[in-house]
Design an enzyme around this catalytic site. Structure first.
Site, mmCIF file in Angstrom:
data_model
loop_
_atom_site.group_PDB
_atom_site.id
_atom_site.type_symbol
_atom_site.label_atom_id
_atom_site.label_comp_id
_atom_site.label_asym_id
_atom_site.label_seq_id
_atom_site.Cartn_x
_atom_site.Cartn_y
_atom_site.Cartn_z
ATOM 1 N N ASP A 91 0.834 -1.208 0.000
ATOM 2 C CA ASP A 91 0.000 0.000 0.000
ATOM 3 C C ASP A 91 0.866 1.253 0.000
ATOM 4 O OD1 ASP A 91 -2.356 1.412 0.033
ATOM 5 O OD2 ASP A 91 -2.569 1.361 2.218
ATOM 6 N N ASN B 247 -10.968 -3.190 -5.593
ATOM 7 C CA ASN B 247 -10.189 -2.226 -6.366
ATOM 8 C C ASN B 247 -10.817 -1.894 -7.728
ATOM 9 O OD1 ASN B 247 -6.934 -3.374 -5.132
ATOM 10 N ND2 ASN B 247 -8.270 -1.768 -4.332
#
Ligand code: FPP
Length: 260
Positions: free
Chosen positions: A41, A89
């Site tokens: 991330d 996502n």
């Protein structure tokens, strides 16, 4: 009970008298995590800080990923799982999603031989649904086939992966297999997960200062040690991986029991 896991009998040869030797300082080779998971991330924030489009951050994340792979090989870790695209996502801007599909396709094409030469078996966890471009599915299958016989380390790429989706899919299989309610136990569920032979992660690392799991390996991380770091994924290097392993080795794993 103390910290468990371990790279197996004896330290790998590369622990002795190599450059990695210095960086691996302070790590007990007998208690290296067998399986490490990474939530990669912070690519978007890394790019924004430099005035670049988010996609440049993903591109820069490739070096971090391959340095982490090298680090895991240095350690003698047998399983490395990275979260590359979640079932959530798809909600990202269409251009970013398109970029990520192409990026993953080209990454597999560019890196598969190198991974193969390093003895890495590539596998995937996630849904192969209609949204994943066929060309990418083809590259995934090629990488799987090319590296199927490797055993030095298994690199699992969690792609179109969601922990809840994995549990839903396992329950669907249970129903499809006609398993009666009184025969549903952990073994029956585990055997229907995407990769039933994959051991649970001993250590899960999330970069970029977020303290969330974000639907990664929900079933499997029941007793994983979690390490969070502020480092943004494109800046992550094997030294950060080794630091996380040192932190892991300071932890006391009890699995619900008591210290002996
Ligand atoms: C979870 O956070 C993080 C991921 C699913 C990783 C995403 C990684 C990429 C898109 C780049 C992959 C890079 C390489 C080098 C292959 P989240 O943002 O989905 O969840 P959150 O909204 O809870 O933070």
């Amino acid at each position: 009970m103390g910290n468990q896991g371990g790279a197996g009998a004896g330290a790998p040869a590369r622990w002795r008298g190599t450059v990695a030797d210095v960086e691996l300082d302070g790590i007990d080779p007998r208690r290296v995590p067998v399986h490490i998971g990474c939530v990669m991330d912070g690519n978007g924030r890394w790019a924004r800080k430099r005035g670049l489009p988010r996609t440049e951050g993903h591109g820069a994340g490739e070096e971090a990923l391959f340095d982490a792979v090298e680090g895991a090989l240095d350690l003698g870790t047998r399983w490395l799982t990275v979260y590359a695209f979640s079932t959530e996502n798809w909600k990202r801007p269409v251009d970013e999603v398109r970029y990520l599909m192409k990026f993953n396709e080209s990454l597999l094409l560019r890196r598969r031989d190198e991974l193969n030469e390093r003895g890495v078996r590539i596998r995937f966890a996630g849904r192969r649904d209609w949204r994943v471009p066929r060309r990418l599915l083809r590259r995934m299958d090629e990488a799987l086939d090319l590296t199927a016989h490797n055993r030095t380390m298994t690199l699992t790429i969690a792609f179109n992966y969601g922990g809840r989706a994995e549990i839903v899919d396992a329950v669907r299989r249970l129903v499809a297999d006609g398993v009666p309610a009184d025969k549903v136990d952990e073994k029956a569920i585990r055997s229907r997960m995407y990769l039933p032979d994959m051991p649970d992660p001993d250590l899960v690392i999330r970069t970029s200062g977020e303290f969330r799991i974000s639907n990664f390996l929900l079933w499997e991380l029941a007793y994983s040690e979690l390490v969070f770091t502020d480092v943004l994924w494109p800046d992550f290097r094997r030294a950060n991986l080794f630091e996380a392993v040192r932190e892991y080795q300071r932890r006391d794993r009890r699995y619900g029991g008591l210290d002996v």
